[in-house]
Design an enzyme around this catalytic site. Structure first.
Site, mmCIF file in Angstrom:
data_model
loop_
_atom_site.group_PDB
_atom_site.id
_atom_site.type_symbol
_atom_site.label_atom_id
_atom_site.label_comp_id
_atom_site.label_asym_id
_atom_site.label_seq_id
_atom_site.Cartn_x
_atom_site.Cartn_y
_atom_site.Cartn_z
ATOM 1 C CG ASP A 61 -1.924 -1.132 1.186
ATOM 2 O OD1 ASP A 61 -2.446 -1.426 0.095
ATOM 3 O OD2 ASP A 61 -2.171 -1.747 2.242
ATOM 4 C CE1 TYR A 126 3.762 -5.834 3.568
ATOM 5 C CE2 TYR A 126 2.716 -7.974 3.886
ATOM 6 C CZ TYR A 126 2.958 -6.862 3.110
ATOM 7 O OH TYR A 126 2.401 -6.770 1.860
#
Length: 257
Positions: A61, A126
């Site tokens: 994102d 992540y």
């Protein structure tokens, strides 16, 4: 036509995300606002016969960085001889460097046409960096906090008046396993339509670990010994790793206060 697997890193602060936002009929317009758009702009300078189209293993994102991401692209050279992988790496990086674009190709490999970067990916990981200042010397106003310049937009400096490390460790265990994460993603995620069907918002988190990271990686100018009225500052730094086969839209977005 030869397919190439590219590994790359980038600083995502100025990008609207990885996936191309400018769409339309071929030839597509340049899209310098996204990682995919910039990579395709760089590859076009190689003068391949075909219009390059990047397929990434994982989309990120807006504002999210990548230490290591992968994509594949099909290229047909002007002389019908496959490009050397080293030439692919150097050509793309030359354009990105001259254009001051914060993306770096780290390697390129010639792969079979049956290889698919997204379909063959088995997991994504992540990393979230959390740096907590000792509450005894904490200023509650974010503008008065000392944020090392090299960690700006790369770590979260929360303004907690209290911080319970043990509770954080226990709460992290609740994320493991198969859960519905629609409240952790974009507001309309549970209503996304995918090929005419409602898109599922459940994902399996296979690993979540919180590791204390050393603070001696930066100089005394980055992490000062004293702050304000000669009050000694104590920092606690944590690296939070979250692993899954896939994440929802905005689920991996940057941490905010």
């Amino acid at each position: 036509m030869q397919r190439y697997l590219l590994t790359f890193s980038y600083i995502g602060t100025a990008f609207r995300g990885l996936q191309r936002q400018v769409t339309g009929a071929l030839p597509r317009q340049d899209d310098p606002s996204t990682v995919q758009g910039c990579l395709e702009m760089a590859i076009q300078r190689m003068q391949a016969k075909n219009m390059p189209y990047i397929v990434s293993s994982s989309r990120t994102d807006a504002g999210v960085h990548a230490l290591s991401n992968t994509c594949h692209v099909d290229l047909e050279s002007p002389d019908n001889e496959p490009y050397e992988p080293r030439y692919v790496t150097s050509s793309i990086n030359k354009f990105l460097c001259k254009s001051n674009i914060p993306i770096k190709i780290t390697s390129a490999f010639a792969v079979p046409e049956t290889f698919h970067c997204r379909h063959n990916a088995v997991k994504r990981t992540y990393l979230y960096k959390l740096i907590v200042i000792n509450p005894d010397v904490l200023t509650t106003h974010p503008l008065l906090q000392h944020v090392p310049i090299e960690l700006n937009e790369r770590a979260w400096f929360p303004t907690f008046t209290e911080f319970d490390e043990e509770s954080m460790m226990e709460a992290a265990k609740l994320f493991l396993g198969y859960h519905d994460f629609k409240t952790f993603s974009a507001k309309d995620t549970s209503y996304f339509k995918y090929h005419g069907k409602q898109r599922l918002t459940r994902r399996t988190i296979t690993k979540l670990s919180i590791e204390k990271s050393p603070m001696n990686l930066y100089s005394s100018y980055s992490m000062p010994t004293y702050y304000g009225f000669n009050r000694k500052v104590s920092y606690k730094s944590y690296d939070i790793y979250i692993e899954s086969a896939g994440f929802l839209h905005n689920q991996e977005g940057p941490l905010k206060d």
